[in-house]
Motif scaffolding. Structure first.
Motif, short mmCIF file in Angstrom:
data_model
loop_
_atom_site.label_atom_id
_atom_site.label_comp_id
_atom_site.label_asym_id
_atom_site.label_seq_id
_atom_site.Cartn_x
_atom_site.Cartn_y
_atom_site.Cartn_z
N ILE A 18 0.86 -1.18 0.00
CA ILE A 18 0.00 0.00 0.00
C ILE A 18 0.89 1.22 0.00
N ILE A 19 0.69 2.09 -0.96
CA ILE A 19 1.45 3.34 -1.01
C ILE A 19 0.53 4.44 -0.52
N GLY A 20 0.84 5.00 0.64
CA GLY A 20 -0.01 6.00 1.28
C GLY A 20 -0.31 5.59 2.70
N GLY A 21 -0.77 6.54 3.51
CA GLY A 21 -1.00 6.23 4.91
C GLY A 21 -2.24 6.86 5.49
N GLY A 22 -3.24 7.14 4.64
CA GLY A 22 -4.47 7.76 5.10
C GLY A 22 -5.59 6.77 5.30
N SER A 23 -6.81 7.26 5.19
CA SER A 23 -7.99 6.45 5.47
C SER A 23 -8.09 5.23 4.55
N ALA A 24 -7.89 5.43 3.26
CA ALA A 24 -7.96 4.30 2.32
C ALA A 24 -6.89 3.27 2.65
N ALA A 25 -5.68 3.73 2.97
CA ALA A 25 -4.57 2.83 3.27
C ALA A 25 -4.85 2.00 4.52
N PHE A 26 -5.35 2.64 5.57
CA PHE A 26 -5.61 1.90 6.82
C PHE A 26 -6.78 0.94 6.67
N SER A 27 -7.81 1.36 5.95
CA SER A 27 -8.92 0.45 5.69
C SER A 27 -8.45 -0.77 4.91
N ALA A 28 -7.58 -0.54 3.94
CA ALA A 28 -7.02 -1.64 3.15
C ALA A 28 -6.17 -2.56 4.03
N ALA A 29 -5.37 -1.97 4.92
CA ALA A 29 -4.51 -2.77 5.80
C ALA A 29 -5.34 -3.62 6.76
N ILE A 30 -6.42 -3.06 7.26
CA ILE A 30 -7.30 -3.80 8.16
C ILE A 30 -7.93 -4.98 7.42
N THR A 31 -8.37 -4.72 6.19
CA THR A 31 -8.96 -5.80 5.38
C THR A 31 -7.92 -6.86 5.06
N ALA A 32 -6.71 -6.43 4.72
CA ALA A 32 -5.64 -7.38 4.40
C ALA A 32 -5.32 -8.26 5.60
N GLU A 33 -5.30 -7.67 6.79
CA GLU A 33 -5.02 -8.45 8.00
C GLU A 33 -6.09 -9.51 8.21
N SER A 34 -7.34 -9.16 7.95
CA SER A 34 -8.42 -10.13 8.14
C SER A 34 -8.33 -11.29 7.16
N LEU A 35 -7.67 -11.05 6.03
CA LEU A 35 -7.50 -12.09 5.01
C LEU A 35 -6.17 -12.83 5.14
N GLY A 36 -5.34 -12.45 6.13
CA GLY A 36 -4.06 -13.11 6.34
C GLY A 36 -3.02 -12.78 5.29
N ILE A 37 -3.10 -11.57 4.72
CA ILE A 37 -2.22 -11.17 3.63
C ILE A 37 -1.02 -10.39 4.18
N SER A 38 0.17 -10.73 3.74
CA SER A 38 1.34 -9.95 4.13
C SER A 38 1.30 -8.60 3.42
N CYS A 39 1.50 -7.55 4.20
CA CYS A 39 1.24 -6.21 3.68
C CYS A 39 2.32 -5.23 4.13
N LEU A 40 2.79 -4.42 3.21
CA LEU A 40 3.71 -3.32 3.51
C LEU A 40 3.00 -2.01 3.21
N MET A 41 2.96 -1.11 4.19
CA MET A 41 2.41 0.22 3.99
C MET A 41 3.57 1.21 3.97
N VAL A 42 3.71 1.92 2.86
CA VAL A 42 4.78 2.91 2.70
C VAL A 42 4.15 4.30 2.67
N ASN A 43 4.57 5.15 3.58
CA ASN A 43 3.94 6.47 3.70
C ASN A 43 5.00 7.56 3.80
N ALA A 44 4.70 8.70 3.19
CA ALA A 44 5.59 9.87 3.28
C ALA A 44 4.73 11.12 3.29
N GLY A 45 5.36 12.26 3.57
CA GLY A 45 4.61 13.51 3.61
C GLY A 45 3.95 13.67 4.96
N LEU A 46 2.62 13.62 4.99
CA LEU A 46 1.89 13.71 6.25
C LEU A 46 2.14 12.47 7.11
#
Length: 480
Positions: A18-46
């Motif tokens: 996931i590139i980004g760290g806002g609402s869409a990114a966190f919602s995606a990360a939560i969904t990925a965790e529920s599916l057991g998917i390995s996930c990297l969130m990369v965020n910059a700026g804010l």
């Protein structure tokens, strides 16, 4: 949750990046965790959390509510109530805002994912080197099966001569300014500029708005704009429609804003305080290296997505303000979830914004759902409009505050509600009911025949529905 340091040897392969760290990114990360998917969130700026919690929705609404408290301490609509005034510690208001923002950023974002086993978080700028690989901070490469771009949007900075030579502000910097400016000139009369104007005017800052189109909130019909503009002017906000800034320069007396007036002539405006840029937003794509992967953009530079959040590249999805979808924090979260479910499960989810509710937090508030009459006409729908002034709503009458109206749009053939627009104090609290009515095909007759507690603003919905067939001015208080 794990954190990567760019100086450490990184894990380089993930199911999802996931590139980004806002609402869409966190919602995606939560969904990925529920599916057991390995996930990297990369965020910059804010900071993690993105625009809404850090520099957008949350801080602006804190300041709007603080300003409302100050305003009501000085103004009364009742002759027998005479407020004594208010003392505003502007710096303390801002410091309290900063603390609450930091608390919410921690509790609603970082703490939520703190125990995730499959999520790794990394601070850094990501750039595609090919459609399966990103380079972070020009150092380490990371690969994934699927990608989600959720980099959001930033303030659009217009190309005005001299603008980069003055110390201008945006919402990202204005809300942290602890010393109250004497005055501000806001460039732009969209929802961001208008919410800023509402808050800072009531906190004791002299406010002027320059708008290059003919009215405020230009995306809405003229009656909405006119009602809002009238009330903002009555509170002392100066609004200059059809003024276009062409040059800015500094002087001993402040910032000189050279403007083209409606008649084409030039004039000079002096701003002794600060200039605030609120001329819309632009999607954050320029650092992503999208030219290398031939990612398709719209004419306005947003990432083109389908209702499934798919891009033109099979393994790359996008969500949130960076895309050609409605730019709200709640739609971004909705899209992040859809994207991951579609990418990694048998789901075939599609976004549906036909009943999307939204609110502009001015005073009166502006709220809407579904179509307005212009949009209904563009779609060649058979429609009818009912418009009820708040002067016909008992709650508004007894509150001595009849600013605004409730407008309903129905399909004549089916009697179903297809749209609504509200301009009213706390009008945003009404719009969810109307959104649900649109979504589930509720008819205007059903709205009119439902029970509403007497002396609530919600009763205005009933009266607006009755207005399609009757003159509510000729009905008793509780009549139908």
């Amino acid at each position: 949750m794990k954190s990567l340091n760019e100086l450490e040897a990184p894990v380089s392969h993930f199911d999802l990046i996931i590139i980004g760290g806002g609402s869409a990114a966190f919602s995606a990360a939560i969904t990925a965790e529920s599916l057991g998917i390995s996930c990297l969130m990369v965020n910059a700026g804010l900071d993690f959390g993105g625009t809404c919690v850090n520099v957008g929705c949350v801080p602006s609404k804190i300041l709007i509510r603080a300003a409302e408290t100050a305003y009501h301490a000085k103004h009364s609509r009742f002759e027998g109530i005479k407020p004594k005034g208010v003392e505003i510690d502007f710096g303390q208001v801002i410091r309290n805002k900063k603390k609450l923002v930091a608390d919410l950023q921690q509790k609603k974002y970082m703490d939520v994912v703190s125990d995730f086993e499959n999520l790794t978080m990394l601070q850094g700028w990501a750039e595609f080197t090919d459609k399966n690989t990103i380079l972070v901070n020009g150092k380490n490469k990371y690969k994934a099966l699927k990608f989600l771009i959720a980099t959001g949007a930033t303030t659009h900075i217009p190309g005005i001569e001299g603008l980069n030579e003055i110390d201008y502000l945006t919402n990202a910097t204005l809300f942290d300014l602890e010393e109250k400016p004497e005055s501000i000139t806001i460039m732009g009369a969209g929802y961001i500029g208008l919410e800023i104007a509402t808050a800072y005017n009531r906190l004791g800052v002299k406010v002027r708005i320059i708008e290059f189109t003919d009215r405020v909130l230009r995306t809405q019909t003229a009656d909405v704009s006119e009602e809002l503009e009238k009330n903002m002017r009555e509170e002392g906000i100066q609004i200059l429609p059809n003024y276009r800034a062409v040059k800015l320069e500094t002087s001993d007396s402040g910032i000189i804003i050279h403007c083209k007036r409606p008649d084409g002539s030039l004039t000079k405006l002096i701003e002794p305080g600060k200039v605030v840029i609120a001329t819309g937003i632009k999607p954050h794509t320029h650092t992503l290296g999208i030219d290398k992967i031939k990612l398709q953009l719209t004419v306005n530079g947003h990432i083109q997505v389908t209702g499934k959040m798919e891009t033109n590249l099979a393994n790359i999805y996008a969500a949130g303000d960076v895309t050609n979808t409605p730019p709200f924090v709640y739609t971004a979260a909705y899209e992040g979830k859809i994207a991951v479910e579609n990418a990694f499960s048998a789901a075939d989810n599609k976004s549906d914004y036909s009943s999307l509710p939204w609110v502009v937090f001015t005073d009166p508030q502006v709220a809407g759902a579904g179509l307005d009459e212009v949009q209904a006409a563009e779609q060649n729908l058979p429609f009818e409009v009912s418009k009820l002034s708040l002067s016909d709503v008992p709650r508004s009458i007894v509150a001595h505050d009849t600013r605004g109206f409730i407008k309903l749009i129905r399909n004549i053939e089916t009697d179903k509600l297809i749209g609504a627009r509200i301009v009213a104090p706390e009008g945003g609290e009404l719009i969810q009911q109307l959104s649900m009515a649109i979504k589930y095909g509720i008819t205007v007759k059903q709205l009119a025949e439902s029970f509403y507690p007497y002396l609530t603003l919600g009763e205005g919905i009933k009266l607006a529905a009755i207005t399609f067939g009757k003159d509510v001015g000729k009905l008793s208080c509780c009549a139908t």
